[in-house]
Design a protein around this motif. Structure first.
Motif, PDB file in Angstrom:
ATOM      1  N   ILE A 269      31.065  62.389  61.955  1.00  0.00           N
ATOM      2  CA  ILE A 269      31.628  63.846  61.353  1.00  0.00           C
ATOM      3  C   ILE A 269      32.674  63.886  61.022  1.00  0.00           C
ATOM      4  O   ILE A 269      33.304  65.145  60.258  1.00  0.00           O
ATOM      5  CB  ILE A 269      31.282  65.344  62.018  1.00  0.00           C
ATOM      6  CG1 ILE A 269      31.916  64.939  63.448  1.00  0.00           C
ATOM      7  CG2 ILE A 269      29.726  65.529  62.416  1.00  0.00           C
ATOM      8  CD1 ILE A 269      31.178  66.569  64.204  1.00  0.00           C
TER       9      ILE A 269
ATOM     10  N   LEU B 172      25.971  68.343  65.350  1.00  0.00           N
ATOM     11  CA  LEU B 172      26.447  67.588  65.081  1.00  0.00           C
ATOM     12  C   LEU B 172      27.655  68.061  65.410  1.00  0.00           C
ATOM     13  O   LEU B 172      28.656  68.660  66.862  1.00  0.00           O
ATOM     14  CB  LEU B 172      26.979  66.376  64.907  1.00  0.00           C
ATOM     15  CG  LEU B 172      26.621  64.985  65.023  1.00  0.00           C
ATOM     16  CD1 LEU B 172      26.641  64.113  63.779  1.00  0.00           C
ATOM     17  CD2 LEU B 172      25.835  64.405  66.425  1.00  0.00           C
ATOM     18  N   ARG B 173      28.284  69.351  64.838  1.00  0.00           N
ATOM     19  CA  ARG B 173      29.074  70.819  64.957  1.00  0.00           C
ATOM     20  C   ARG B 173      29.112  71.196  65.963  1.00  0.00           C
ATOM     21  O   ARG B 173      29.678  71.636  66.563  1.00  0.00           O
ATOM     22  CB  ARG B 173      29.617  71.047  63.742  1.00  0.00           C
ATOM     23  CG  ARG B 173      30.142  70.316  62.703  1.00  0.00           C
ATOM     24  CD  ARG B 173      30.647  70.754  61.650  1.00  0.00           C
ATOM     25  NE  ARG B 173      29.960  71.321  60.902  1.00  0.00           N
ATOM     26  CZ  ARG B 173      28.534  71.071  60.104  1.00  0.00           C
ATOM     27  NH1 ARG B 173      28.749  69.973  59.119  1.00  0.00           N
ATOM     28  NH2 ARG B 173      28.095  72.537  59.039  1.00  0.00           N
ATOM     29  N   ALA B 174      28.073  71.323  66.650  1.00  0.00           N
ATOM     30  CA  ALA B 174      27.373  72.242  67.351  1.00  0.00           C
ATOM     31  C   ALA B 174      27.817  71.451  68.796  1.00  0.00           C
ATOM     32  O   ALA B 174      28.143  72.405  69.465  1.00  0.00           O
ATOM     33  CB  ALA B 174      26.106  72.893  67.609  1.00  0.00           C
TER      34      ALA B 174
ATOM     35  N   ARG C 191      31.888  61.398  67.170  1.00  0.00           N
ATOM     36  CA  ARG C 191      33.496  61.919  66.826  1.00  0.00           C
ATOM     37  C   ARG C 191      33.648  60.985  64.794  1.00  0.00           C
ATOM     38  O   ARG C 191      33.542  62.272  64.440  1.00  0.00           O
ATOM     39  CB  ARG C 191      34.164  62.297  67.726  1.00  0.00           C
ATOM     40  CG  ARG C 191      34.121  62.990  68.417  1.00  0.00           C
ATOM     41  CD  ARG C 191      35.570  63.224  69.425  1.00  0.00           C
ATOM     42  NE  ARG C 191      35.783  62.096  69.818  1.00  0.00           N
ATOM     43  CZ  ARG C 191      34.833  61.363  71.563  1.00  0.00           C
ATOM     44  NH1 ARG C 191      33.911  61.876  71.754  1.00  0.00           N
ATOM     45  NH2 ARG C 191      35.261  60.114  71.659  1.00  0.00           N
TER      46      ARG C 191
ATOM     47  N   ALA D  79      29.923  69.078  68.770  1.00  0.00           N
ATOM     48  CA  ALA D  79      31.353  69.381  69.453  1.00  0.00           C
ATOM     49  C   ALA D  79      32.232  70.442  69.166  1.00  0.00           C
ATOM     50  O   ALA D  79      33.026  70.063  70.398  1.00  0.00           O
ATOM     51  CB  ALA D  79      31.787  69.126  67.667  1.00  0.00           C
ATOM     52  N   ALA D  80      31.355  71.707  69.320  1.00  0.00           N
ATOM     53  CA  ALA D  80      32.143  72.651  69.651  1.00  0.00           C
ATOM     54  C   ALA D  80      31.285  73.398  71.387  1.00  0.00           C
ATOM     55  O   ALA D  80      31.645  73.971  71.803  1.00  0.00           O
ATOM     56  CB  ALA D  80      31.555  73.637  68.785  1.00  0.00           C
TER      57      ALA D  80
ATOM     58  N   LEU E  72      29.835  64.759  72.298  1.00  0.00           N
ATOM     59  CA  LEU E  72      29.612  63.513  71.292  1.00  0.00           C
ATOM     60  C   LEU E  72      30.618  62.771  71.877  1.00  0.00           C
ATOM     61  O   LEU E  72      31.220  62.340  72.138  1.00  0.00           O
ATOM     62  CB  LEU E  72      30.562  64.184  70.190  1.00  0.00           C
ATOM     63  CG  LEU E  72      30.165  64.998  69.221  1.00  0.00           C
ATOM     64  CD1 LEU E  72      31.295  65.446  67.848  1.00  0.00           C
ATOM     65  CD2 LEU E  72      28.833  64.321  68.444  1.00  0.00           C
TER      66      LEU E  72
ATOM     67  N   ARG F 250      24.624  67.175  60.760  1.00  0.00           N
ATOM     68  CA  ARG F 250      25.851  66.985  60.585  1.00  0.00           C
ATOM     69  C   ARG F 250      26.199  68.917  60.619  1.00  0.00           C
ATOM     70  O   ARG F 250      26.646  68.861  62.428  1.00  0.00           O
ATOM     71  CB  ARG F 250      26.357  67.322  58.935  1.00  0.00           C
ATOM     72  CG  ARG F 250      27.555  66.372  58.644  1.00  0.00           C
ATOM     73  CD  ARG F 250      27.073  65.794  57.584  1.00  0.00           C
ATOM     74  NE  ARG F 250      27.953  64.743  56.896  1.00  0.00           N
ATOM     75  CZ  ARG F 250      28.752  63.959  57.067  1.00  0.00           C
ATOM     76  NH1 ARG F 250      30.026  63.584  58.560  1.00  0.00           N
ATOM     77  NH2 ARG F 250      28.987  62.442  56.818  1.00  0.00           N
ATOM     78  N   ALA F 251      25.011  69.670  60.735  1.00  0.00           N
ATOM     79  CA  ALA F 251      25.036  70.884  62.034  1.00  0.00           C
ATOM     80  C   ALA F 251      24.833  70.311  63.463  1.00  0.00           C
ATOM     81  O   ALA F 251      25.453  71.317  64.105  1.00  0.00           O
ATOM     82  CB  ALA F 251      24.696  72.338  61.584  1.00  0.00           C
TER      83      ALA F 251
END
Length: 81
Positions: free
Chosen positions: A80, A16-18, A77, A20-21, A72, A13-14
């Motif tokens: 997460i 994927l968040r990176a 998307r 996404a950011a 993503l 998840r981390a």
């Protein structure tokens, strides 16, 4: 439509968040590596799985010795959300 559920670890998840950011890049090739803030991600198997599952993709096609920004997919998307 068939729905599938993917259980994601905190580490994934981390990652994927990176992505996404806008902090991630993928190397070229069929088994790309993920770089976050310019540093290689150590869980290569996880990123290979995410790419093959269609959750993450490169913004452009690149050679093996190059990197492209990562993004993503719609499925990524949703994973997460």
């Amino acid at each position: 439509m068939i729905e599938t559920t993917i259980e994601l670890s905190g580490r994934v998840r981390a990652m994927l968040r990176a992505v996404a950011a806008g902090r991630a890049e993928l190397s070229g090739g069929g088994e790309p590596d993920l770089y976050v803030d310019g540093l290689p991600c150590s869980d290569r198997a996880a990123i290979h799985d995410l790419v093959h599952l269609g959750l993450v993709r490169a913004l452009a096609a690149v050679r093996l010795d190059e990197r492209a920004g990562a993004e993503l997919t719609e499925a990524g998307r949703a994973a997460i959300a």
